[in-house]
Write a protein that holds these residues in place. Structure first.
Motif, PDB file in Angstrom:
ATOM      1  N   HIS A   6       0.816  -1.212   0.000  1.00 54.57           N
ATOM      2  CA  HIS A   6       0.000   0.000   0.000  1.00 54.57           C
ATOM      3  C   HIS A   6       0.848   1.260   0.000  1.00 54.57           C
ATOM      4  O   HIS A   6       1.949   1.278   0.532  1.00 54.57           O
ATOM      5  CB  HIS A   6      -0.921   0.021   1.220  1.00 54.57           C
ATOM      6  N   PRO A   7       0.297   2.326  -0.596  1.00 55.14           N
ATOM      7  CA  PRO A   7       0.899   3.642  -0.445  1.00 55.14           C
ATOM      8  C   PRO A   7       0.375   4.284   0.839  1.00 55.14           C
ATOM      9  O   PRO A   7      -0.718   3.962   1.292  1.00 55.14           O
ATOM     10  CB  PRO A   7       0.413   4.409  -1.680  1.00 55.14           C
ATOM     11  N   MET A   8       1.170   5.169   1.422  1.00 51.89           N
ATOM     12  CA  MET A   8       0.742   5.857   2.647  1.00 51.89           C
ATOM     13  C   MET A   8       1.546   7.143   2.778  1.00 51.89           C
ATOM     14  O   MET A   8       2.695   7.218   2.340  1.00 51.89           O
ATOM     15  CB  MET A   8       0.983   4.962   3.870  1.00 51.89           C
ATOM     16  N   SER A   9       0.958   8.142   3.410  1.00 52.72           N
ATOM     17  CA  SER A   9       1.641   9.418   3.645  1.00 52.72           C
ATOM     18  C   SER A   9       2.622   9.228   4.800  1.00 52.72           C
ATOM     19  O   SER A   9       2.217   9.081   5.948  1.00 52.72           O
ATOM     20  CB  SER A   9       0.616  10.501   3.955  1.00 52.72           C
ATOM     21  N   LEU A  10       3.926   9.240   4.509  1.00 55.12           N
ATOM     22  CA  LEU A  10       4.959   8.904   5.485  1.00 55.12           C
ATOM     23  C   LEU A  10       5.774  10.091   5.977  1.00 55.12           C
ATOM     24  O   LEU A  10       6.461   9.977   6.993  1.00 55.12           O
ATOM     25  CB  LEU A  10       5.918   7.871   4.883  1.00 55.12           C
ATOM     26  N   MET A  11       5.721  11.213   5.277  1.00 53.12           N
ATOM     27  CA  MET A  11       6.545  12.373   5.636  1.00 53.12           C
ATOM     28  C   MET A  11       5.714  13.397   6.408  1.00 53.12           C
ATOM     29  O   MET A  11       4.553  13.644   6.064  1.00 53.12           O
ATOM     30  CB  MET A  11       7.130  13.012   4.377  1.00 53.12           C
ATOM     31  N   GLU A  12       6.311  14.012   7.415  1.00 51.66           N
ATOM     32  CA  GLU A  12       5.580  14.974   8.255  1.00 51.66           C
ATOM     33  C   GLU A  12       4.947  16.106   7.458  1.00 51.66           C
ATOM     34  O   GLU A  12       3.928  16.646   7.855  1.00 51.66           O
ATOM     35  CB  GLU A  12       6.488  15.543   9.342  1.00 51.66           C
ATOM     36  N   GLY A  13       5.509  16.468   6.337  1.00 55.96           N
ATOM     37  CA  GLY A  13       4.963  17.547   5.514  1.00 55.96           C
ATOM     38  C   GLY A  13       3.795  17.116   4.636  1.00 55.96           C
ATOM     39  O   GLY A  13       3.151  17.953   4.004  1.00 55.96           O
ATOM     40  N   PHE A  17      -0.473  13.190   6.608  1.00 56.65           N
ATOM     41  CA  PHE A  17       0.487  12.502   7.463  1.00 56.65           C
ATOM     42  C   PHE A  17      -0.128  12.049   8.786  1.00 56.65           C
ATOM     43  O   PHE A  17      -0.032  10.876   9.147  1.00 56.65           O
ATOM     44  CB  PHE A  17       1.705  13.388   7.736  1.00 56.65           C
ATOM     45  N   SER A  18      -0.761  12.948   9.522  1.00 58.44           N
ATOM     46  CA  SER A  18      -1.263  12.599  10.862  1.00 58.44           C
ATOM     47  C   SER A  18      -2.272  11.467  10.822  1.00 58.44           C
ATOM     48  O   SER A  18      -2.136  10.465  11.533  1.00 58.44           O
ATOM     49  CB  SER A  18      -1.887  13.823  11.540  1.00 58.44           C
ATOM     50  N   THR A  19      -3.271  11.604   9.983  1.00 57.70           N
ATOM     51  CA  THR A  19      -4.297  10.565   9.905  1.00 57.70           C
ATOM     52  C   THR A  19      -3.729   9.310   9.260  1.00 57.70           C
ATOM     53  O   THR A  19      -4.044   8.191   9.679  1.00 57.70           O
ATOM     54  CB  THR A  19      -5.520  11.065   9.116  1.00 57.70           C
ATOM     55  N   GLY A  20      -2.887   9.478   8.278  1.00 55.58           N
ATOM     56  CA  GLY A  20      -2.249   8.334   7.634  1.00 55.58           C
ATOM     57  C   GLY A  20      -1.410   7.523   8.606  1.00 55.58           C
ATOM     58  O   GLY A  20      -1.375   6.295   8.545  1.00 55.58           O
ATOM     59  N   SER A  59       1.015  12.169  -0.098  1.00 53.86           N
ATOM     60  CA  SER A  59      -0.369  12.670  -0.144  1.00 53.86           C
ATOM     61  C   SER A  59      -0.709  13.207  -1.532  1.00 53.86           C
ATOM     62  O   SER A  59      -1.455  14.156  -1.685  1.00 53.86           O
ATOM     63  CB  SER A  59      -0.602  13.760   0.916  1.00 53.86           C
ATOM     64  N   SER A  60      -0.177  12.554  -2.552  1.00 49.64           N
ATOM     65  CA  SER A  60      -0.305  13.035  -3.926  1.00 49.64           C
ATOM     66  C   SER A  60      -0.967  11.987  -4.812  1.00 49.64           C
ATOM     67  O   SER A  60      -0.498  10.843  -4.883  1.00 49.64           O
ATOM     68  CB  SER A  60       1.086  13.369  -4.474  1.00 49.64           C
TER      69      SER A  60
END
Length: 198
Positions: A6-13, A17-20, A59-60
């Protein structure tokens, strides 16, 4: 192994990110519980561990599309059974980039962070864990009407999820006898200047 990718938002920016991260931690806890406490998953009398592969999606939608188009999903290797599953990233918009491809390849996609109806419509291999966006406002509008409210307004961000949630307002207001005073869409990630006129 049974592969989950799976893809996921991993970087703080990253926007999600928070919910991911909450979603990712839940997935990691599930994998750990299944592998260490339950000795894997039973399939046809054999036990298989779960292998999790995570790709940063920034997140893209474009990045999620690239992950899919470059063949990073599904993951199969010589030690896996002939099964792979995809887990959706957080957000309907990002998951919507994966769902048509998962369905076209007959791959199961568990869309744990998506609720937008188009992610699931006509995609029988896609499964969600949230109610459809059209159901999100139902309890709130009912409670407002029961508390004596006579009017209602809505403001939503220009995003598929929020647009889908607020699209149900017309029918819900009519059902509960509420007058709609205004309905306003603001840009994605609105600033105070975008919200002040509302």
């Amino acid at each position: 192994f049974i592969s989950f990718a799976h893809p996921m938002s991993l970087m703080e920016g990253d926007k999600f990110f928070s919910t991911g991260q909450l979603q990712l931690k839940s997935i990691e806890m599930m994998v750990d519980e299944i592998n260490s406490q339950r000795c894997g998953v039973g399939v046809d009398g054999k036990r298989y561990g779960i292998e999790l592969t995570t790709y940063g999606d920034d997140s893209s939608k474009d990045k999620v599309g690239a992950i899919v188009e470059n063949g990073m999903l599904p993951i199969r290797n010589s030690t896996s059974i002939d099964a792979s599953f995809w887990l959706g990233p957080y957000s309907s918009g990002l998951t919507g980039k994966i769902s048509p491809h998962a369905n076209a390849t007959n791959t199961i996609l568990v869309a744990g962070g998506a609720a937008s109806t188009p992610v699931f419509r006509d995609n029988p291999t896609i499964f969600g864990t949230f109610p459809p966006t059209s159901k999100y406002l139902a309890q709130a509008i009912k409670a407002l009407a029961e508390a004596g409210a006579r009017t209602v307004s809505s403001v939503w961000e220009d995003a598929s999820f929020t647009r889908g949630v607020c699209a149900a307002l017309d029918a819900l207001a009519q059902e509960h006898g509420l007058e709609i005073k205004s309905q306003t869409e603001v840009p994605s990630s609105p600033s105070a200047a975008d919200l002040d006129p509302v």
